[in-house]
Design a protein around this motif. Structure first.
Motif, PDB file in Angstrom:
ATOM      1  N   ILE A  99       0.834  -1.205   0.000  1.00 11.12           N
ATOM      2  CA  ILE A  99       0.000   0.000   0.000  1.00 11.12           C
ATOM      3  C   ILE A  99       0.864   1.248   0.000  1.00 11.12           C
ATOM      4  O   ILE A  99       0.604   2.203  -0.748  1.00 11.12           O
ATOM      5  N   ALA A 100       1.911   1.263   0.830  1.00  6.80           N
ATOM      6  CA  ALA A 100       2.786   2.438   0.900  1.00  6.80           C
ATOM      7  C   ALA A 100       3.453   2.697  -0.448  1.00  6.80           C
ATOM      8  O   ALA A 100       3.536   3.851  -0.906  1.00  6.80           O
ATOM      9  N   LEU A 101       3.918   1.634  -1.092  1.00 10.37           N
ATOM     10  CA  LEU A 101       4.563   1.793  -2.389  1.00 10.37           C
ATOM     11  C   LEU A 101       3.556   2.237  -3.445  1.00 10.37           C
ATOM     12  O   LEU A 101       3.878   3.069  -4.312  1.00 10.37           O
ATOM     13  N   ALA A 102       2.330   1.720  -3.372  1.00 14.95           N
ATOM     14  CA  ALA A 102       1.285   2.114  -4.320  1.00 14.95           C
ATOM     15  C   ALA A 102       0.951   3.592  -4.183  1.00 14.95           C
ATOM     16  O   ALA A 102       0.754   4.296  -5.178  1.00 14.95           O
ATOM     17  N   LEU A 103       0.887   4.087  -2.950  1.00 20.46           N
ATOM     18  CA  LEU A 103       0.617   5.508  -2.727  1.00 20.46           C
ATOM     19  C   LEU A 103       1.758   6.368  -3.266  1.00 20.46           C
ATOM     20  O   LEU A 103       1.523   7.432  -3.852  1.00 20.46           O
ATOM     21  N   PHE A 104       2.982   5.898  -3.087  1.00 17.95           N
ATOM     22  CA  PHE A 104       4.137   6.628  -3.604  1.00 17.95           C
ATOM     23  C   PHE A 104       4.097   6.681  -5.131  1.00 17.95           C
ATOM     24  O   PHE A 104       4.324   7.743  -5.736  1.00 17.95           O
ATOM     25  N   LYS A 105       3.825   5.545  -5.771  1.00 17.13           N
ATOM     26  CA  LYS A 105       3.777   5.511  -7.224  1.00 17.13           C
ATOM     27  C   LYS A 105       2.607   6.327  -7.767  1.00 17.13           C
ATOM     28  O   LYS A 105       2.717   6.952  -8.821  1.00 17.13           O
TER      29      LYS A 105
END
Length: 208
Positions: A99-105
């Motif tokens: 989720i954190a990486l998805a928000l960053f991307k």
């Protein structure tokens, strides 16, 4: 209906005279993808010869959108996103990082593409894009074709500028706040979008 969907953003000054950029976030299954394609196609048809419009889609490598990317007709941006596995599995321990990486991307994509409007059509991948769009004050529109909205739509409803429903009863499941009151439009957007799709390609059977 697509004209009506764009009117509030034109009135708010969100759509500039220099052209329109629209980002569609949704996929995974045909129920999320094909209505988005129909809406996008109709917007392009509606604005043909009047406005330059650039449309992109966001999906995952595991969704239908990736398998049909060569015939999609629009540039596909990829974000890795999934939901909770409904069983005891170590895979769920990775979900916070996913989720954190998805928000960053999603943030990176929004900065790079700078859409005027983000349209969410459901599926897990739509949530991080819609969430970060609202953080960046980019207007969001939701289209929900099911009588019971999916979790991404339910979580994004309170900040959406407009919500278009296939079933009026779906509004009972959508959470709205006083600060982010959404206007709920029953059936018009999705019904017409599905009509456009059926008219162009009768190999897909959809009902509203």
């Amino acid at each position: 209906c697509c004209r009506r969907a764009l009117e509030p953003f034109a009135a708010d000054g969100a759509i500039m005279s220099g052209g329109i950029k629209i980002l569609f976030a949704g996929g995974g299954t045909g129920g999320h993808l094909y209505p988005a394609i129909a809406i996008a196609d109709h917007i392009k048809e509606m604005l043909s010869g009047r406005e330059e419009v650039e449309i992109r889609f966001v999906g995952t490598k595991h969704g239908l959108e990736y398998r049909v990317r060569d015939s999609l007709g629009y540039r596909l941006e990829l974000i890795n996103m999934r939901g909770l596995v409904r069983s005891l599995t170590p895979r769920n321990l990775l979900l916070p990082f996913i989720i954190a990486l998805a928000l960053f991307k999603a943030t990176s994509l929004l900065k790079r593409f700078a859409p005027d409007v983000v349209v969410g059509t459901g599926g897990y991948v739509s949530w991080p894009v819609l969430r970060m769009a609202s953080v960046r004050n980019i207007p969001t529109v939701l289209q929900e074709q099911n009588s019971y909205p999916g979790i991404a739509t339910r979580q994004s409803a309170s900040r959406a500028k407009r919500i278009y429903l296939g079933f009026a009863g779906a509004m009972d499941y959508l959470r709205r706040s006083e600060e982010h009151t959404s206007e709920l439009q029953s059936h018009s957007f999705i019904s017409y979008a599905v009509f456009c799709l059926k008219k162009k390609n009768n190999t897909h059977n959809y009902t509203t």
